[in-house]
Design a protein around this motif. Structure first.
Motif, PDB file in Angstrom:
ATOM      1  N   ALA A 110       0.831  -1.210   0.000  1.00 30.92           N
ATOM      2  CA  ALA A 110       0.000   0.000   0.000  1.00 30.92           C
ATOM      3  C   ALA A 110       0.863   1.255   0.000  1.00 30.92           C
ATOM      4  CB  ALA A 110      -0.929  -0.017   1.213  1.00 30.92           C
ATOM      5  N   LEU A 111       1.949   1.243   0.773  1.00 26.61           N
ATOM      6  CA  LEU A 111       2.838   2.404   0.815  1.00 26.61           C
ATOM      7  C   LEU A 111       3.526   2.627  -0.523  1.00 26.61           C
ATOM      8  CD1 LEU A 111       4.107   4.656   2.475  1.00 26.61           C
ATOM      9  CD2 LEU A 111       5.857   3.027   3.202  1.00 26.61           C
ATOM     10  N   LEU A 112       3.993   1.549  -1.143  1.00 27.07           N
ATOM     11  CA  LEU A 112       4.645   1.684  -2.448  1.00 27.07           C
ATOM     12  C   LEU A 112       3.658   2.161  -3.510  1.00 27.07           C
ATOM     13  CD1 LEU A 112       6.964  -1.451  -2.496  1.00 27.07           C
ATOM     14  CD2 LEU A 112       7.641   0.951  -2.340  1.00 27.07           C
ATOM     15  N   ASN A 113       2.443   1.641  -3.500  1.00 25.19           N
ATOM     16  CA  ASN A 113       1.422   2.093  -4.450  1.00 25.19           C
ATOM     17  C   ASN A 113       1.142   3.578  -4.265  1.00 25.19           C
ATOM     18  OD1 ASN A 113       0.974  -0.239  -5.915  1.00 25.19           O
ATOM     19  ND2 ASN A 113      -0.666  -0.953  -4.563  1.00 25.19           N
ATOM     20  N   LEU A 115       3.225   5.824  -2.939  1.00 27.24           N
ATOM     21  CA  LEU A 115       4.397   6.609  -3.342  1.00 27.24           C
ATOM     22  C   LEU A 115       4.522   6.690  -4.854  1.00 27.24           C
ATOM     23  CD1 LEU A 115       7.074   5.405  -0.765  1.00 27.24           C
ATOM     24  CD2 LEU A 115       5.899   7.598  -0.843  1.00 27.24           C
ATOM     25  N   VAL A 116       4.170   5.632  -5.568  1.00 24.87           N
ATOM     26  CA  VAL A 116       4.242   5.651  -7.032  1.00 24.87           C
ATOM     27  C   VAL A 116       3.102   6.484  -7.601  1.00 24.87           C
ATOM     28  CG1 VAL A 116       4.002   4.196  -9.092  1.00 24.87           C
ATOM     29  CG2 VAL A 116       5.474   3.459  -7.216  1.00 24.87           C
ATOM     30  N   ASP A 117       1.910   6.303  -7.052  1.00 25.87           N
ATOM     31  CA  ASP A 117       0.741   7.013  -7.572  1.00 25.87           C
ATOM     32  C   ASP A 117      -0.064   7.533  -6.382  1.00 25.87           C
ATOM     33  OD1 ASP A 117      -1.366   7.989  -9.080  1.00 25.87           O
ATOM     34  OD2 ASP A 117      -2.292   6.005  -9.312  1.00 25.87           O
ATOM     35  N   PRO A 118       0.144   8.814  -5.971  1.00 23.28           N
ATOM     36  CA  PRO A 118      -0.556   9.336  -4.790  1.00 23.28           C
ATOM     37  C   PRO A 118      -2.012   9.722  -5.095  1.00 23.28           C
ATOM     38  CG  PRO A 118       1.006  10.956  -5.603  1.00 23.28           C
ATOM     39  CD  PRO A 118       1.154   9.742  -6.460  1.00 23.28           C
ATOM     40  N   SER A 119      -2.749   8.814  -5.690  1.00 23.55           N
ATOM     41  CA  SER A 119      -4.154   9.092  -6.019  1.00 23.55           C
ATOM     42  C   SER A 119      -5.009   8.939  -4.761  1.00 23.55           C
ATOM     43  CB  SER A 119      -4.629   8.104  -7.101  1.00 23.55           C
ATOM     44  OG  SER A 119      -4.664   6.800  -6.574  1.00 23.55           O
ATOM     45  N   PRO A 120      -6.233   9.470  -4.806  1.00 21.45           N
ATOM     46  CA  PRO A 120      -7.136   9.344  -3.645  1.00 21.45           C
ATOM     47  C   PRO A 120      -7.429   7.868  -3.302  1.00 21.45           C
ATOM     48  CG  PRO A 120      -7.954  11.009  -5.150  1.00 21.45           C
ATOM     49  CD  PRO A 120      -6.798  10.360  -5.820  1.00 21.45           C
ATOM     50  N   HIS A 121      -7.544   7.036  -4.321  1.00 23.83           N
ATOM     51  CA  HIS A 121      -7.804   5.612  -4.066  1.00 23.83           C
ATOM     52  C   HIS A 121      -6.635   4.973  -3.294  1.00 23.83           C
ATOM     53  CE1 HIS A 121      -9.006   1.471  -4.558  1.00 23.83           C
ATOM     54  NE2 HIS A 121      -7.834   1.197  -5.123  1.00 23.83           N
ATOM     55  N   ASN A 122      -5.413   5.229  -3.738  1.00 25.74           N
ATOM     56  CA  ASN A 122      -4.240   4.671  -3.053  1.00 25.74           C
ATOM     57  C   ASN A 122      -4.081   5.269  -1.654  1.00 25.74           C
ATOM     58  OD1 ASN A 122      -3.564   2.924  -5.091  1.00 25.74           O
ATOM     59  ND2 ASN A 122      -2.090   4.304  -6.056  1.00 25.74           N
ATOM     60  N   ARG A 123      -4.455   6.550  -1.508  1.00 25.14           N
ATOM     61  CA  ARG A 123      -4.413   7.181  -0.194  1.00 25.14           C
ATOM     62  C   ARG A 123      -5.407   6.490   0.746  1.00 25.14           C
ATOM     63  NH1 ARG A 123      -2.681  12.121   1.575  1.00 25.14           N
ATOM     64  NH2 ARG A 123      -2.370  12.830  -0.543  1.00 25.14           N
ATOM     65  N   GLU A 124      -6.613   6.181   0.227  1.00 28.50           N
ATOM     66  CA  GLU A 124      -7.644   5.502   1.035  1.00 28.50           C
ATOM     67  C   GLU A 124      -7.173   4.102   1.443  1.00 28.50           C
ATOM     68  OE1 GLU A 124     -10.891   4.822   3.216  1.00 28.50           O
ATOM     69  OE2 GLU A 124     -10.401   6.739   2.284  1.00 28.50           O
ATOM     70  N   VAL A 125      -6.557   3.365   0.519  1.00 27.98           N
ATOM     71  CA  VAL A 125      -6.044   2.017   0.829  1.00 27.98           C
ATOM     72  C   VAL A 125      -4.961   2.112   1.890  1.00 27.98           C
ATOM     73  CG1 VAL A 125      -4.769   0.046  -0.117  1.00 27.98           C
ATOM     74  CG2 VAL A 125      -6.655   1.041  -1.417  1.00 27.98           C
ATOM     75  N   LEU A 126      -4.061   3.096   1.759  1.00 21.70           N
ATOM     76  CA  LEU A 126      -3.001   3.296   2.738  1.00 21.70           C
ATOM     77  C   LEU A 126      -3.589   3.649   4.103  1.00 21.70           C
ATOM     78  CD1 LEU A 126       0.019   3.399   3.338  1.00 21.70           C
ATOM     79  CD2 LEU A 126      -0.004   5.793   2.620  1.00 21.70           C
ATOM     80  N   MET A 127      -4.612   4.469   4.148  1.00 22.66           N
ATOM     81  CA  MET A 127      -5.253   4.839   5.409  1.00 22.66           C
ATOM     82  C   MET A 127      -5.916   3.618   6.058  1.00 22.66           C
ATOM     83  SD  MET A 127      -4.348   7.848   5.850  1.00 22.66           S
ATOM     84  CE  MET A 127      -5.285   8.350   7.246  1.00 22.66           C
ATOM     85  N   GLN A 128      -6.527   2.741   5.247  1.00 18.86           N
ATOM     86  CA  GLN A 128      -7.135   1.518   5.787  1.00 18.86           C
ATOM     87  C   GLN A 128      -6.063   0.598   6.399  1.00 18.86           C
ATOM     88  OE1 GLN A 128      -9.290  -0.184   2.536  1.00 18.86           O
ATOM     89  NE2 GLN A 128     -10.986   1.279   2.697  1.00 18.86           N
ATOM     90  N   VAL A 129      -4.937   0.498   5.719  1.00 16.04           N
ATOM     91  CA  VAL A 129      -3.846  -0.350   6.244  1.00 16.04           C
ATOM     92  C   VAL A 129      -3.305   0.257   7.536  1.00 16.04           C
ATOM     93  CG1 VAL A 129      -1.501  -1.177   5.789  1.00 16.04           C
ATOM     94  CG2 VAL A 129      -3.247  -1.347   4.019  1.00 16.04           C
ATOM     95  N   ILE A 130      -3.164   1.583   7.577  1.00 14.49           N
ATOM     96  CA  ILE A 130      -2.691   2.243   8.795  1.00 14.49           C
ATOM     97  C   ILE A 130      -3.687   2.033   9.930  1.00 14.49           C
ATOM     98  CG2 ILE A 130      -2.234   4.511   9.840  1.00 14.49           C
ATOM     99  CD1 ILE A 130      -0.967   5.317   7.161  1.00 14.49           C
TER     100      ILE A 130
END
Length: 140
Positions: A110-113, A115-130
């Motif tokens: 999730a962090l790598l996704n 960092l590569v593409d800071p889109s809202p979807h990837n931000r939401e996935v990263l927030m869920q993992v956090i």
């Protein structure tokens, strides 16, 4: 203490052997064979008494052996229970390690996704993992 218990466990067998030899000695020999038997009054009566004593010693020996086998069976059962508990603990630890590795891999992905593409979807996935990591922080 353990030495004395082991020594006393030998006593019934030894005493039984001595009694059986004495019974045979009194029953089958007389003073013409052994002059020592001239000092024993009524050897048949003493032989009968020693036979009763031998039966009692045999019963005591049975109790001692029964107790020894029960202790051995108990020891083996405890060792088996301890082995099973250790195996279950090892399995649980392996499951925790697998779960921890899976969550860490999910976090890294999730962090790598993000960092590569800071889109809202990837931000939401990263927030869920956090949020998941925050929730399970102590159990990991």
């Amino acid at each position: 203490m353990r030495r004395w218990i082991n020594l006393l466990a030998l006593l019934p067998n030894t005493l039984l052997t001595i009694l059986v030899i004495s019974i045979a000695f009194l029953r089958f020999y007389d003073q013409t064979d052994f002059t020592l038997l001239g000092y024993v009054a009524h050897p048949r009566t003493w032989s009968n008494r020693l036979t009763v004593a031998a039966l009692l010693v045999a019963m005591v020996n049975l109790g001692v052996e029964w107790n020894r086998r029960n202790r051995e069976t108990d020891r083996l059962a405890r060792a088996e229970a301890q082995r099973i508990a250790e195996e279950q603990r090892r399995i649980a630890e392996a499951e925790r390690a697998t779960r921890r590795a899976r969550i860490e891999a999910e976090r890294d992905l999730a962090l790598l996704n993000f960092l590569v593409d800071p889109s809202p979807h990837n931000r939401e996935v990263l927030m869920q993992v956090i949020a998941l990591l925050t929730e399970y922080r102590d159990s990991l």
